[in-house]
Scaffold this motif. Structure first.
Motif, mmCIF file in Angstrom:
data_model
loop_
_atom_site.group_PDB
_atom_site.id
_atom_site.type_symbol
_atom_site.label_atom_id
_atom_site.label_comp_id
_atom_site.label_asym_id
_atom_site.label_seq_id
_atom_site.Cartn_x
_atom_site.Cartn_y
_atom_site.Cartn_z
ATOM 1 N N LYS A 53 29.225 17.133 -0.648
ATOM 2 C CA LYS A 53 29.053 18.587 -0.719
ATOM 3 C C LYS A 53 28.372 19.007 -2.004
ATOM 4 N N HIS A 54 28.742 18.356 -3.089
ATOM 5 C CA HIS A 54 28.193 18.733 -4.396
ATOM 6 C C HIS A 54 27.008 17.872 -4.818
ATOM 7 N N ASN A 55 26.543 17.026 -3.904
ATOM 8 C CA ASN A 55 25.337 16.213 -4.153
ATOM 9 C C ASN A 55 25.474 15.304 -5.371
ATOM 10 N N ILE A 56 26.709 14.959 -5.726
ATOM 11 C CA ILE A 56 26.906 14.127 -6.912
ATOM 12 C C ILE A 56 26.332 12.740 -6.708
ATOM 13 N N HIS A 57 26.323 12.282 -5.449
ATOM 14 C CA HIS A 57 25.784 10.951 -5.182
ATOM 15 C C HIS A 57 24.307 10.865 -5.545
ATOM 16 N N LEU A 58 23.592 12.000 -5.426
ATOM 17 C CA LEU A 58 22.168 11.992 -5.779
ATOM 18 C C LEU A 58 21.986 11.809 -7.282
ATOM 19 N N LEU A 59 22.855 12.468 -8.047
ATOM 20 C CA LEU A 59 22.794 12.319 -9.497
ATOM 21 C C LEU A 59 23.088 10.877 -9.895
ATOM 22 N N LEU A 60 24.119 10.275 -9.287
ATOM 23 C CA LEU A 60 24.470 8.897 -9.622
ATOM 24 C C LEU A 60 23.361 7.934 -9.230
ATOM 25 N N ASP A 61 22.758 8.153 -8.050
ATOM 26 C CA ASP A 61 21.665 7.289 -7.626
ATOM 27 C C ASP A 61 20.484 7.385 -8.576
ATOM 28 N N SER A 62 20.183 8.622 -9.006
ATOM 29 C CA SER A 62 19.066 8.816 -9.928
ATOM 30 C C SER A 62 19.313 8.089 -11.239
ATOM 31 N N LEU A 63 20.549 8.185 -11.744
ATOM 32 C CA LEU A 63 20.890 7.485 -12.976
ATOM 33 C C LEU A 63 20.797 5.972 -12.794
ATOM 34 N N ASP A 103 17.737 19.346 -5.173
ATOM 35 C CA ASP A 103 18.023 19.775 -3.808
ATOM 36 C C ASP A 103 18.197 18.562 -2.921
ATOM 37 N N ALA A 104 19.087 18.675 -1.962
ATOM 38 C CA ALA A 104 19.365 17.549 -1.076
ATOM 39 C C ALA A 104 19.170 17.975 0.368
ATOM 40 N N PRO A 105 18.764 17.050 1.220
ATOM 41 C CA PRO A 105 18.657 17.370 2.636
ATOM 42 C C PRO A 105 20.040 17.577 3.234
ATOM 43 N N GLN A 106 20.107 18.330 4.308
ATOM 44 C CA GLN A 106 21.356 18.488 5.029
ATOM 45 C C GLN A 106 21.553 17.285 5.942
ATOM 46 N N ARG A 107 22.780 17.114 6.407
ATOM 47 C CA ARG A 107 23.111 15.990 7.284
ATOM 48 C C ARG A 107 23.361 16.518 8.690
ATOM 49 N N ILE A 108 22.881 15.800 9.676
ATOM 50 C CA ILE A 108 23.079 16.204 11.071
ATOM 51 C C ILE A 108 23.496 14.973 11.870
ATOM 52 N N ASN A 109 24.463 15.131 12.754
ATOM 53 C CA ASN A 109 24.912 13.983 13.534
ATOM 54 C C ASN A 109 24.078 13.831 14.802
ATOM 55 N N ALA A 110 24.350 12.770 15.550
ATOM 56 C CA ALA A 110 23.554 12.464 16.736
ATOM 57 C C ALA A 110 23.636 13.583 17.770
ATOM 58 N N GLN A 144 16.547 9.185 3.495
ATOM 59 C CA GLN A 144 16.877 10.000 2.329
ATOM 60 C C GLN A 144 15.695 10.095 1.375
ATOM 61 N N ARG A 145 15.005 8.999 1.172
ATOM 62 C CA ARG A 145 13.855 9.010 0.260
ATOM 63 C C ARG A 145 12.760 9.931 0.788
ATOM 64 N N ALA A 146 12.472 9.834 2.084
ATOM 65 C CA ALA A 146 11.438 10.685 2.675
ATOM 66 C C ALA A 146 11.830 12.160 2.586
ATOM 67 N N ALA A 147 13.093 12.450 2.886
ATOM 68 C CA ALA A 147 13.560 13.833 2.857
ATOM 69 C C ALA A 147 13.491 14.422 1.456
ATOM 70 N N LEU A 148 13.908 13.643 0.458
ATOM 71 C CA LEU A 148 13.874 14.143 -0.912
ATOM 72 C C LEU A 148 12.454 14.393 -1.396
ATOM 73 N N SER A 173 7.976 19.910 -1.660
ATOM 74 C CA SER A 173 6.655 20.246 -1.113
ATOM 75 C C SER A 173 6.753 21.370 -0.092
ATOM 76 N N LEU A 174 7.832 21.395 0.693
ATOM 77 C CA LEU A 174 8.040 22.519 1.619
ATOM 78 C C LEU A 174 8.280 23.809 0.843
ATOM 79 N N SER A 175 8.997 23.699 -0.262
ATOM 80 C CA SER A 175 9.236 24.879 -1.098
ATOM 81 C C SER A 175 7.928 25.403 -1.673
#
Length: 225
Positions: free
Chosen positions: A33-43, A95-102, A169-173, A178-180
């Motif tokens: 929810k807080h996109n913390i995983h993106l920060l950790l991955d970036s680090l 900014d992070a992409p949203q998640r959608i299930n099947a 995830q890489r493509a979405a990020l 660019s969409l913005s």
């Protein structure tokens, strides 16, 4: 840091922190929810590239740099006055992409909405989501401005790869900023569970999946952590 087979210390792999081993489902959802995983991955990626020998020093330097650039306000004490000491630091998370299930993607397809599903695997072996376009992740990243202009009028863009988070995830990020830039209202999604999860639910449905190969996805499922 961890030790490899040779006994040498190895840098952490990108995205290993997103698995959150040993955490409760509620805590994992909090991270997402807080996109913390993106920060950790970036680090983690920066550590691998710049200071694999001393990750602690890299983090200290990174925090000091953030403080000097952002000039965050000082923390308030219990009496409402500013507390002395080091200023509190505000960390900006991308900014992070949203998640959608099947099922959500299925509803998009059946509703025939203005949505594009993008399969970013290197090769579409074993089948793919019906109507999806195949554009390898590297191509999306390289020509992201072109695709942002092409998809800017869409209601949503859904990225999928065999596993998730992975190439999707890489493509979405790469697409989000660019969409913005082109003032697009499109929502960017990644498919929860990746194509392994999709094939488990809808692989045998010819209206939703094309070229389904059960053996291929059985092997992929066994390899899923």
């Amino acid at each position: 840091m961890q030790r490899g087979r040779t006994g040498r210390r190895e840098a952490p792999r990108p995205c290993q922190y997103t698995h959150a081993h040993g955490m409760s489902d509620d805590d994992k959802e909090y991270l997402r929810k807080h996109n913390i995983h993106l920060l950790l991955d970036s680090l983690a990626k920066d550590i691998i590239e710049k200071r694999p020998d001393n990750p602690q020093q890299f983090v200290v330097d990174w925090l000091k740099d953030k403080e000097s650039k952002e000039g965050a306000p000082e923390e308030a004490g219990g009496d409402g006055k500013k507390a002395r000491g080091r200023p509190a630091m505000k960390i900006s998370v991308p900014d992070a992409p949203q998640r959608i299930n099947a099922t959500g993607v299925k509803e998009f397809i059946e509703g025939k909405g203005d949505v594009v599903v993008v399969d970013v695997r290197e090769e579409c072996t074993g089948g793919s989501i019906a109507g999806a376009v195949h554009i390898p992740c590297e191509d999306v990243v390289r020509d992201v401005a072109k695709y942002a202009d092409e998809w800017k009028g869409k209601h949503a863009v859904v990225f999928c790869s065999s596993q998730s988070p992975d190439l999707d995830q890489r493509a979405a990020l790469s697409l989000l900023p660019s969409l913005s830039d082109v003032d697009s209202p499109a929502t960017v999604f990644t498919l929860v569970g990746g194509l392994v999860g999709w094939m488990r639910e809808f692989g045998t449905d010819a209206a939703l999946t094309q070229g389904y190969d059960a053996a291929k996805w059985a092997q992929e499922g066994e390899a899923t952590p």
